[in-house]
Design a protein around this motif. Sequence first.
Motif, PDB file in Angstrom:
ATOM      1  N   LYS A 129      -7.189  27.883  41.073  1.00 11.03           N
ATOM      2  CA  LYS A 129      -7.703  29.233  40.840  1.00 11.03           C
ATOM      3  C   LYS A 129      -7.521  29.669  39.392  1.00 11.03           C
ATOM      4  O   LYS A 129      -8.285  30.490  38.879  1.00 11.03           O
ATOM      5  CB  LYS A 129      -6.990  30.233  41.758  1.00 11.03           C
ATOM      6  CG  LYS A 129      -7.497  30.252  43.186  1.00 11.03           C
ATOM      7  CD  LYS A 129      -6.720  31.268  44.016  1.00 11.03           C
ATOM      8  CE  LYS A 129      -7.206  31.278  45.460  1.00 11.03           C
ATOM      9  NZ  LYS A 129      -6.410  32.224  46.298  1.00 11.03           N
ATOM     10  N   SER A 130      -6.494  29.129  38.728  1.00 10.80           N
ATOM     11  CA  SER A 130      -6.196  29.543  37.354  1.00 10.80           C
ATOM     12  C   SER A 130      -7.114  28.884  36.326  1.00 10.80           C
ATOM     13  O   SER A 130      -7.080  29.231  35.146  1.00 10.80           O
ATOM     14  CB  SER A 130      -4.739  29.216  37.014  1.00 10.80           C
ATOM     15  OG  SER A 130      -4.536  27.808  36.955  1.00 10.80           O
TER      16      SER A 130
ATOM     17  N   GLU B 182      -4.244  25.233  45.595  1.00  7.88           N
ATOM     18  CA  GLU B 182      -5.185  26.352  45.516  1.00  7.88           C
ATOM     19  C   GLU B 182      -4.849  27.259  44.337  1.00  7.88           C
ATOM     20  O   GLU B 182      -5.736  27.658  43.567  1.00  7.88           O
ATOM     21  CB  GLU B 182      -5.141  27.171  46.811  1.00  7.88           C
ATOM     22  CG  GLU B 182      -5.961  26.616  47.945  1.00  7.88           C
ATOM     23  CD  GLU B 182      -6.003  27.573  49.124  1.00  7.88           C
ATOM     24  OE1 GLU B 182      -7.108  27.895  49.577  1.00  7.88           O
ATOM     25  OE2 GLU B 182      -4.928  28.005  49.582  1.00  7.88           O
ATOM     26  N   GLN B 183      -3.578  27.597  44.194  1.00  2.19           N
ATOM     27  CA  GLN B 183      -3.156  28.492  43.120  1.00  2.19           C
ATOM     28  C   GLN B 183      -3.395  27.873  41.746  1.00  2.19           C
ATOM     29  O   GLN B 183      -3.818  28.555  40.803  1.00  2.19           O
ATOM     30  CB  GLN B 183      -1.670  28.852  43.285  1.00  2.19           C
ATOM     31  CG  GLN B 183      -1.366  29.655  44.541  1.00  2.19           C
ATOM     32  CD  GLN B 183      -2.190  30.930  44.616  1.00  2.19           C
ATOM     33  OE1 GLN B 183      -2.315  31.667  43.645  1.00  2.19           O
ATOM     34  NE2 GLN B 183      -2.773  31.186  45.785  1.00  2.19           N
ATOM     35  N   ARG B 184      -3.125  26.577  41.625  1.00  3.27           N
ATOM     36  CA  ARG B 184      -3.322  25.909  40.334  1.00  3.27           C
ATOM     37  C   ARG B 184      -4.804  25.845  39.978  1.00  3.27           C
ATOM     38  O   ARG B 184      -5.195  26.044  38.829  1.00  3.27           O
ATOM     39  CB  ARG B 184      -2.720  24.503  40.373  1.00  3.27           C
ATOM     40  CG  ARG B 184      -1.205  24.495  40.520  1.00  3.27           C
ATOM     41  CD  ARG B 184      -0.658  23.107  40.728  1.00  3.27           C
ATOM     42  NE  ARG B 184      -0.739  22.301  39.523  1.00  3.27           N
ATOM     43  CZ  ARG B 184      -0.391  21.020  39.471  1.00  3.27           C
ATOM     44  NH1 ARG B 184       0.047  20.411  40.563  1.00  3.27           N
ATOM     45  NH2 ARG B 184      -0.477  20.345  38.349  1.00  3.27           N
TER      46      ARG B 184
ATOM     47  N   THR C   4      -1.630  25.097  49.518  1.00  4.30           N
ATOM     48  CA  THR C   4      -1.539  26.418  48.893  1.00  4.30           C
ATOM     49  C   THR C   4      -1.177  26.298  47.417  1.00  4.30           C
ATOM     50  O   THR C   4      -1.715  27.020  46.568  1.00  4.30           O
ATOM     51  CB  THR C   4      -0.485  27.281  49.616  1.00  4.30           C
ATOM     52  OG1 THR C   4      -0.870  27.430  50.985  1.00  4.30           O
ATOM     53  CG2 THR C   4      -0.383  28.654  48.973  1.00  4.30           C
TER      54      THR C   4
END
Length: 245
Positions: free
Chosen positions: A192-193, A188-190, A185
């Motif tokens: 997505k940016s 994923e967040q890193r 997770t």
Amino acid sequence: MAGSAFTLPRARPTGAPYFSRNQVAAVLHQVAVLLELQGANVFRVRSYQNGSRLIGTLTEDLHELVVTGRLFEMKGIGKGLGSALSQAVLEGKWPEDWVRLHEETPQGMIEMLGIPGLGPKRIKLMHEELGVDSVASLKEAAQQGRIAPMKGFGKKSEQRMLDGIELLSRFRARRRLDIGLKYGTAFEQRIKSIQGVQRVQLAGSARRRKETIGDLDIVVGVDSEHHDDVASAILALQGIADVKG
């Protein structure tokens, strides 16, 4: 996902800007860490740390700032750093001293950064006093009790390092689903940016919710025009082993 290799992204073949904002920010972070491993002046290290944060949070186009010269007007970007970034963005060439820094730093010392609670300063100190240059040599030194007598360390620090090495080895091997999903997770967040990324999704064992997970597989949907930039930006993230496709 494995290891924590630091790499300099390759220039995109389509011309300037040769590197994206995310790539530049990631490289500045890497240079700061490598300089700290070498014991560089704290103000020099801090300038790269600040530069990484500044570039990484830009709301304006980096290429435009470079072309217009407004990059040099930004607080925290001095003449030297501004010139280095301009060269990278407009010519596709990283400064030679940054290249040497990546080439000359033992990969084992970079991998040691993955041990919880162990930072560049302590790694440098143990390298100088004990010749420690890898996770394996650190483990051997700790098991032999050679770290505890060092000033500022002690038995508790030595044991924490052994515990951290054990944790790192477990992560590199297979890990429980819940632990793997936490790491997944976060990645994923890193990802997505990163500019140009359309979709990010865990795949493989994590997606199938197996009881244990080996490497984390992540599928990323990307705009075709940003493919090379995104691939390089992902590779620059600590903990990423390879990008395929």
